[in-house]
Motif scaffolding. Sequence first.
Motif, short mmCIF file in Angstrom:
data_model
loop_
_atom_site.label_atom_id
_atom_site.label_comp_id
_atom_site.label_asym_id
_atom_site.label_seq_id
_atom_site.Cartn_x
_atom_site.Cartn_y
_atom_site.Cartn_z
N ASN A 58 -0.94 -2.11 6.20
CA ASN A 58 -2.06 -1.17 6.22
C ASN A 58 -1.85 -0.17 7.35
OD1 ASN A 58 -4.53 0.15 6.51
ND2 ASN A 58 -5.74 -1.65 6.03
N MET A 79 0.84 -1.19 0.00
CA MET A 79 0.00 0.00 0.00
C MET A 79 0.88 1.24 0.00
SD MET A 79 -2.99 0.81 2.73
CE MET A 79 -2.13 1.89 3.84
N GLU A 95 -11.01 2.89 8.64
CA GLU A 95 -10.55 1.59 9.15
C GLU A 95 -11.15 1.30 10.53
OE1 GLU A 95 -8.92 -0.74 7.61
OE2 GLU A 95 -8.45 0.41 5.81
#
Length: 318
Positions: A245, A1, A286
């Motif tokens: 992440n 990412m 998230e």
Amino acid sequence: MAASYKPTVFPATPFNAEDAAGKLRKAMKGLGTDEAAIIDVFRSHSNEQRVQIERQFKTNYGKDLRADLKSELGGRFEDVVLALLDTPRIYDAKQIKQAIKGAGTDEATLIEILCTRSNAEINEIKKHYKTLFKSDLEKDIASDTSGHFKRLLVAQSAANRSDAPPDTALAQQDAQDLYKAGEKKAGTDEAEFNRILCARSFAHLREVFNFYQALAGKPLEKSIKGETSGYLEDGYLAIVKVATNTPAFFAERIYHSMKGAGTKDEALIRLVVSRSEIDMGLIKEEFQKMYGKTLASFIKGDCSGDYKKMLLALIGDI
């Protein structure tokens, strides 16, 4: 990412440092304090602009803004307002000092800062740490921690993480080396874990994790939990989560600062302040995915008064 940005605090446009300084002066002059005006000025300017406002305040009024704020405010509201005046890396340096001074060590803070900042950011933290505390960051960390956890933090503070793009052949080799150092061995070769997790770029590590999963039949996190424990385990898992992440890592940290009895206010303030101009928008997304509730609802349930209002303003829920 790839590095992703979705801030919740933005620079004021147009920006007028004199006007903002005037609003703060008016909010604190005379009887009582206009906390709402202070919140408004701080949430509607970037850190860089707040630094200029602080200088302008001194120029215009011959007074120190921090000293005035300390005399007018109190408690956690004061803490978060003052945190917003420090530049990010000065703030990090102060937080590290706080984590290691006195009896006991706040290992979670050391992991959070040293395992998530870039090489350039860590080098800047070390420079400010030296200036502020006349001491060497690496030496202080080494004298306050021990064993393999100490080596992990010293490796992180060396700021030697590669920025090279993923190399497939090397990623396969790294995955094999991690497998041999843990699952395939009696005991664990922590030096090998350090060598790979602390030195490779996050993009490269993501490829390593994919190869590891194929090789070991389980994710690296599972192997780390089986092979290590305590703060060393926490440190390795932080690196894996940040590489995989980053917003989810910070969402989890924020959740744990408020979960259960009592609030870890210092951690909550640090996390909200340090991510508000980077990726707090993504962290909120998230957080909701992971915990089924909005971050704002957690803050409302856990904090109160002007402290709560300031935190909500910084996460863009005002």
